[in-house]
Each structure stands twice: as structure tokens, then as C-alpha cells.
Design a protein around this motif. Structure first.
Motif, PDB file in Angstrom:
ATOM      1  N   PHE A 100       0.883  -1.190   0.000  1.00 58.17           N
ATOM      2  CA  PHE A 100       0.000   0.000   0.000  1.00 58.17           C
ATOM      3  C   PHE A 100       0.911   1.228   0.000  1.00 58.17           C
ATOM      4  O   PHE A 100       0.982   1.967   0.979  1.00 58.17           O
ATOM      5  CB  PHE A 100      -0.891   0.000   1.243  1.00 58.17           C
ATOM      6  CG  PHE A 100      -1.627  -1.298   1.480  1.00 58.17           C
ATOM      7  CD1 PHE A 100      -2.832  -1.548   0.858  1.00 58.17           C
ATOM      8  CD2 PHE A 100      -1.113  -2.276   2.335  1.00 58.17           C
ATOM      9  CE1 PHE A 100      -3.514  -2.735   1.067  1.00 58.17           C
ATOM     10  CE2 PHE A 100      -1.793  -3.469   2.559  1.00 58.17           C
ATOM     11  CZ  PHE A 100      -2.999  -3.705   1.923  1.00 58.17           C
ATOM     12  N   ASP A 114       0.009   0.349  -5.287  1.00 57.62           N
ATOM     13  CA  ASP A 114      -1.133   1.049  -4.691  1.00 57.62           C
ATOM     14  C   ASP A 114      -2.314   0.947  -5.644  1.00 57.62           C
ATOM     15  O   ASP A 114      -2.140   0.937  -6.864  1.00 57.62           O
ATOM     16  CB  ASP A 114      -0.803   2.519  -4.417  1.00 57.62           C
ATOM     17  CG  ASP A 114      -1.715   3.114  -3.356  1.00 57.62           C
ATOM     18  OD1 ASP A 114      -1.267   3.282  -2.206  1.00 57.62           O
ATOM     19  OD2 ASP A 114      -2.902   3.400  -3.674  1.00 57.62           O
ATOM     20  N   ASN A 161       0.988  -0.763   5.041  1.00 60.68           N
ATOM     21  CA  ASN A 161       0.488   0.407   5.769  1.00 60.68           C
ATOM     22  C   ASN A 161      -0.907   0.806   5.281  1.00 60.68           C
ATOM     23  O   ASN A 161      -1.067   1.748   4.503  1.00 60.68           O
ATOM     24  CB  ASN A 161       1.464   1.584   5.649  1.00 60.68           C
ATOM     25  CG  ASN A 161       0.973   2.768   6.476  1.00 60.68           C
ATOM     26  OD1 ASN A 161       0.088   2.628   7.315  1.00 60.68           O
ATOM     27  ND2 ASN A 161       1.534   3.942   6.237  1.00 60.68           N
ATOM     28  N   ASP A 173      -4.966  -4.163  -6.798  1.00 60.78           N
ATOM     29  CA  ASP A 173      -5.315  -4.540  -5.435  1.00 60.78           C
ATOM     30  C   ASP A 173      -4.110  -5.251  -4.797  1.00 60.78           C
ATOM     31  O   ASP A 173      -3.425  -6.042  -5.458  1.00 60.78           O
ATOM     32  CB  ASP A 173      -6.528  -5.472  -5.465  1.00 60.78           C
ATOM     33  CG  ASP A 173      -6.820  -6.024  -4.093  1.00 60.78           C
ATOM     34  OD1 ASP A 173      -7.316  -5.260  -3.250  1.00 60.78           O
ATOM     35  OD2 ASP A 173      -6.504  -7.205  -3.840  1.00 60.78           O
ATOM     36  N   ALA A 174      -3.876  -4.984  -3.507  1.00 58.32           N
ATOM     37  CA  ALA A 174      -2.673  -5.484  -2.835  1.00 58.32           C
ATOM     38  C   ALA A 174      -2.564  -7.009  -2.858  1.00 58.32           C
ATOM     39  O   ALA A 174      -1.469  -7.569  -2.992  1.00 58.32           O
ATOM     40  CB  ALA A 174      -2.666  -4.988  -1.396  1.00 58.32           C
TER      41      ALA A 174
HETATM   42  C1  LIG Z   1      -2.629   4.759   4.783  1.00 59.11           C
HETATM   43  S1  LIG Z   1      -2.183   4.948   3.086  1.00 59.11           S
HETATM   44  C2  LIG Z   1      -0.440   4.638   3.181  1.00 59.11           C
HETATM   45  C3  LIG Z   1       0.352   5.201   2.053  1.00 59.11           C
HETATM   46  C4  LIG Z   1       1.874   5.194   2.269  1.00 59.11           C
HETATM   47  N1  LIG Z   1       2.370   3.852   2.483  1.00 59.11           N
HETATM   48  C5  LIG Z   1       2.262   6.104   3.413  1.00 59.11           C
HETATM   49  O1  LIG Z   1       2.858   5.632   4.384  1.00 59.11           O
HETATM   50  O2  LIG Z   1       2.018   7.317   3.318  1.00 59.11           O
HETATM   51  C6  LIG Z   1      -2.865   3.496   2.403  1.00 59.11           C
HETATM   52  C7  LIG Z   1      -2.760   3.390   0.900  1.00 59.11           C
HETATM   53  O3  LIG Z   1      -3.363   2.137   0.535  1.00 59.11           O
HETATM   54  C8  LIG Z   1      -3.998   2.292  -0.716  1.00 59.11           C
HETATM   55  N2  LIG Z   1      -4.992   1.208  -0.818  1.00 59.11           N
HETATM   56  C9  LIG Z   1      -6.227   1.110  -0.264  1.00 59.11           C
HETATM   57  N3  LIG Z   1      -6.800  -0.059  -0.542  1.00 59.11           N
HETATM   58  C10 LIG Z   1      -5.906  -0.758  -1.294  1.00 59.11           C
HETATM   59  C11 LIG Z   1      -5.909  -2.059  -1.882  1.00 59.11           C
HETATM   60  N4  LIG Z   1      -6.940  -2.890  -1.765  1.00 59.11           N
HETATM   61  N5  LIG Z   1      -4.815  -2.444  -2.560  1.00 59.11           N
HETATM   62  C12 LIG Z   1      -3.741  -1.620  -2.707  1.00 59.11           C
HETATM   63  N6  LIG Z   1      -3.700  -0.371  -2.177  1.00 59.11           N
HETATM   64  C13 LIG Z   1      -4.755   0.054  -1.479  1.00 59.11           C
HETATM   65  C14 LIG Z   1      -4.574   3.695  -0.681  1.00 59.11           C
HETATM   66  O4  LIG Z   1      -4.780   4.195  -1.971  1.00 59.11           O
HETATM   67  C15 LIG Z   1      -3.477   4.445   0.109  1.00 59.11           C
HETATM   68  O5  LIG Z   1      -2.566   5.076  -0.761  1.00 59.11           O
END
Ligand SMILES: C[S@@+](CC[C@H](N)C(=O)[O-])C[C@H]1O[C@@H](n2cnc3c(N)ncnc32)[C@H](O)[C@@H]1O
Length: 490
Positions: free
Chosen positions: A229, A250, A391, A278-279
Motif C-alpha cells: 500500500f 497502490d 500500511n 489490489d494489494a
Molecule cells: C494509509 S495509506 C499509506 C500510504 C503510504 N504507504 C504512506 O505511508 O504514506 C494506504 C494506501 O493504501 C492504498 N490502498 C487502499 N486499498 C488498497 C488495496 N486494496 N490495494 C492496494 N492499495 C490500497 C490507498 O490508496 C493508500 O494510498
């Protein structure tokens, strides 16, 4: 409802009728010293100014307390010392303090209803000031924003207010621009890396800077990192700058756009590979053995049992701080000590051949000396990666099921990876509660979990990072088919 208050700058003008003494220019310093405590003492206003009538002189503006032209408020002894230097000529001096003089706090106190908490402090992301105006003050939002904007030039170019709560999966709040430039694209610096971002399109939280640094400090040069993420890259970019290879994903396409821009401006393009999916799918994709590779002789698998002593201290005892109730440990130094032990092993293995000569590109698992390499040629994530960053605190733990049967034992080399899973824990919950959820998702027991408290996000809710080595029960055995057992948890 919005009270469209016009900001009448004249209303803040305050005229001060003061006294000054005329002094020869060359005596400015000596007289300033002698009159210490009796000169005008106001922030950002100099008490010694040019004399408009004669350039050989200056005016020493006296404190507001001194109102008698005979200067009787100043002790006789001080006046005598001044008189020894020059004749004292007292003249009236008036000063007007206007809108430009006063700070935001002073101005807002006069505009807002009495008794309310004045919102003069704010968070910033680059040139954007981010307000969180309470319900009661919403009618004053425009005037508050204008004052904050005016008083923080040129550092602040845009003032925004958060609207509602975050509901979208990209974790991006909705903002309304209240003052200044209409663009929320900005640039921030963290520990030597530059990050471009649009605050209205991607997730960014400056308060995570210490956590980004802490986690990256556990990585070593040559490590292979999977950031599930990644946002715009606050883990990925500095880790790459440190010499790690990062598979960075992401779901938000705008985050990946900015991640790519940030890879470029920080010159780490060949060490980061960006994914926009998706993650769960991302993890499955990177461990998929490419056609051709699967026909190759499977490597000899290193015994995981041999690596079990990661947390053993130098004198051979288990490094347990004893601060845990049950099996949860509150000490991230354990992750660091295991990582540094491995770092020592890698550097000796990688850097020298048996005759002590450096070997370019020699590998154990994916470890390879950098120099002309890129992530594509240097890394085979189906064989090895060292750390996974998760994260997305609100739901990262729900994604842990992807690791059950993810990596194939016959291809894997070296230690299993560290997983760093961010989460929120409420006051009513314990570390064990969270651990139970994680183990249920993995369908395996986690040995020696490390809980690191990051920050309180609400009175009864804190953000944590749960770090652990992926249990060997998560291996996909040779006779299993991939992801057959990857049930999601409720
Ligand atoms: C809390 S942020 C953290 C971003 C970065 N790692 C940071 O520390 O600033 C969570 C991130 O997860 C992404 N996200 C949400 N659902 C997701 C998914 N199912 N798969 C991949 N990324 C996802 C969001 O777009 C967001 O950028």
C-alpha cells in the motif's frame, strides 16, 4: 451558513502616542545599552529608527510606560549617564500598528465570537495549510482562511479545510479550497527525499515521517521490499535510495502517477517497480514464477530451522525484554537486531570471494551488488524478498490471508520475509486480540511478534506496527496448488 465577513483591515489599526529622544547616530549602540528596559519593546519593531529631520541623528523610541516629557519614569542615574554622552532632546513620536503588524491569533480573536478556541495553528503539506475547522466556526471559515493565508506568506499558498470524514478506499480526505491558489499540487521533503503530490488526490500524512524512517532503518542495502500500500512512495523512495529494491503497489492510480514522478526526481527508477492493483493481486503476481523459470532446476531450499536463532543475543540467550504479557513483545529493537545480524552475514557473503576479491553481482537469494543492475534483472521475488510493508491500518490485517500458501517452498531461497502490518488497536482491545486475527488469517502461529506503538489517533485508539517473520507453515508445499487455501477472514 457562511457569515461573509469582509475583512476590514482598517479595524485593526492601533495608534501609539509615544516619546522618543533624538540621539547622534554614532551613539546608537551605547545609548541602546544604557536605556535597556526603557525602550519600546514590541515584536518586529525596532526601537532605534532614522530621524526624518536629520540624517546625522536617530530616534530612540521609548517604552509605552514613559509618558512624561521630563522622563521621570527613568532612574536619574541612567539619565545622567546618557547626558554625559549627549544632550537629551525629547520629542513626541506616534506609531500606527496595522493589519500587517498583528499575528493571526490577535486578528482572529477580534473577529470570532468570544470564548471560542481560535484556529490559528494548522498542519502543512508543502505550500498547503490544512485546517480542520470545527462545526461552531464553519460560518467564519472564509475569513479564518484569509487571515491564515495573509499571515503566512509566502510559505503558504493555499488554505484548505477538511470536509466530512474519509470514506473512500484511497484514504484521501475531501478538502475545500478556502484561500489562495486553487492547486493542491505541492512538494514535500522527508529525510533527503523529495515528494511531489496532489493533496486532493492521494494519501499523505506528514506525521508518519518518524515511522517511515524507523522502518527503513531496519532494511539493509540489497534487501528486496514489497510495499503493498505504497501511496506516493514515502517508504519505497528512501528505501531505494538506501540501496534496496522495492516492488511498490497502490490501488489509487493517482498515487502511482506520483510515485513514478517521485522515482524520477529522486533518481531511483531502476530500483523501484510500480504496480497499480489490489494489494492481494499484487502479492500473487510478483511471486508467480514466469514461464521458462519454472522449467529450471528448483534451487536447494535453505533450512528455515537454521535461521530460527535470529533473536538470539550474542551470549546465546534469547533476547526477550520480558515486557510482554503472553507472547506479544513491545520492542522493535528485536527486528533491528535480527536484521543487523543478517546484514553482517550478507555483507561478508556478497562482498568478497574466497580470495577476498569483490564479486560483482554474486547472489545469495536475490542479494546482488548494485552497479548497472535494475530491479527486473536483480530480483526474482518468487525466490526471495526480505520485507513486506502493509500500511493500511484500518484493514491491512485482513490482507494477511494472502500469505497463506503464497510462496512456493521449492523455489524459495533463504529466510522467510518480515511482515510489517500496520493496525489500529482500541483501548478495549489488546495486542493479543490483534494477534489472534492475524494468526487466523495466516492459518499459522506467529512466533515472537513485535508490536511497535506509533501514535494515538483518537483518545481510545492507537496506531501500531506488528512485525513478525512469516511462519514457515505459510509455505506452499510442493504438492499444493497455489492459493487453494487462501480463505479470507471475516
Ligand atoms: C494509509 S495509506 C499509506 C500510504 C503510504 N504507504 C504512506 O505511508 O504514506 C494506504 C494506501 O493504501 C492504498 N490502498 C487502499 N486499498 C488498497 C488495496 N486494496 N490495494 C492496494 N492499495 C490500497 C490507498 O490508496 C493508500 O494510498
Amino acid at each position: 451558513m457562511s457569515v461573509d465577513l469582509e475583512l476590514d483591515e482598517k479595524k485593526f489599526e492601533q495608534k501609539l502616542d509615544l516619546l522618543a529622544i533624538r540621539i547622534p547616530r554614532e551613539l546608537s549602540s551605547s545609548i541602546t545599552r544604557l536605556l535597556n528596559g526603557y525602550l519600546l519593546d514590541k515584536p518586529r519593531i525596532k526601537p532605534i529608527v532614522e530621524d526624518p529631520e536629520c540624517e546625522k541623528n536617530r530616534l530612540a523610541i521609548l517604552s509605552e510606560r514613559i509618558q512624561s516629557t521630563d522622563l521621570s519614569e527613568i532612574p536619574e542615574q541612567i539619565l545622567e549617564s546618557v547626558k554625559k554622552l549627549c544632550e537629551i532632546e525629547v520629542i513626541p513620536h506616534s506609531l500606527t500598528l496595522g493589519y500587517s503588524y498583528w499575528g493571526a491569533d490577535h486578528i482572529l480573536k477580534q473577529i470570532l465570537p468570544p470564548g471560542v478556541e481560535v484556529p490559528s495553528s494548522f498542519e502543512t503539506t508543502g505550500h498547503v495549510a490544512h485546517l480542520n475547522i470545527c462545526e461552531e466556526l464553519l460560518p467564519y471559515k472564509n475569513v479564518i482562511a484569509k487571515v491564515i493565508y495573509d499571515k503566512n506568506q509566502p510559505r503558504i499558498q493555499t488554505v484548505v479545510n477538511k470536509v466530512g470524514t474519509i470514506t473512500n478506499e484511497f484514504r484521501v480526505p475531501t478538502f475545500e479550497i478556502l484561500a489562495g491558489k486553487k492547486s493542491m499540487e505541492t512538494e514535500v521533503k522527508q529525510y533527503g527525499a523529495r515528494f511531489k503530490l496532489d493533496y486532493g488526490l492521494v494519501y499523505w500524512n506528514s506525521r508518519l515521517e518518524h515511522e517511515h524512517i524507523r522502518l527503513i532503518s531496519l532494511f539493509k542495502k540489497g534487501d528486496v521490499i514489497c510495499d503493498m500500500f505504497c501511496g506516493i512512495g514515502p517508504f519505497a523512495i528512501p528505501a531505494a535510495q538506501k540501496g534496496c529494491f522495492v516492488f511498490s503497489n497502490d490501488l489509487n492510480p493517482d498515487s502511482i502517477e506520483y510515485l513514478k514522478i517521485n522515482m524520477k526526481i529522486n533518481k531511483v527508477e531502476q530500483f523501484v517497480k510500480a504496480y497499480n492493483m489490489d494489494a492481494r493481486e499484487f502479492m500473487k503476481e510478483i511471486v508467480e514464477v514466469p514461464p521458462g523459470e519454472d522449467k529450471m532446476e528448483p534451487p536447494v531450499v535453505t533450512s528455515i530451522e537454521e535461521d530460527k536463532d535470529d533473536f538470539t543475543s550474542e551470549n546465546g540467550s534469547t533476547n526477550d525484554t520480558g515486557g510482554s504479557n503472553g507472547k506479544c513483545v513491545d520492542d522493535s529493537t528485536k527486528v533491528a537486531s535480527a536484521a543487523s545480524k543478517r546484514r553482517a552475514e550478507i555483507s561478508s557473503e556478497e562482498c568478497c570471494s574466497t580470495d577476498g576479491e569483490p564479486i560483482k553481482g554474486k547472489r545469495k537469494g536475490n542479494k546482488r551488488i548494485r552497479g548497472g543492475v535494475n530491479i527486473e534483472s536483480a530480483c526474482k521475488p518468487w525466490e526471495h524478498f526480505d520485507h513486506v510493508i502493509m500500511n493500511l491500518p484500518a484493514s491491512a490485517v485482513d490482507f494477511l490471508d494472502v500469505f497463506n500458501g503464497l510462496v512456493q517452498k521449492k523455489y524459495w531461497k533463504g529466510d522467510l520475509p518480515w511482515i510489517h502490518c500496520y493496525c489500529f488497536i482500541r483501548a478495549s482491545e489488546s495486542n493479543e486480540t490483534l494477534l489472534a486475527v492475524a494468526e487466523k488469517a495466516l492459518k499459522a502461529e506467529i512466533e515472537e511478534p513485535v508490536f511497535h506503538r506509533i501514535r494515538d489517533v483518537a483518545p481510545n485508539k492507537a496506531m501500531f506496527c506488528l512485525s513478525f517473520r512469516l511462519p514457515k507453515e505459510c509455505f506452499q508445499e510442493d504438492n499444493q496448488s497455489a492459493f487453494a487455501s487462501g480463505d479470507s477472514i471475516s
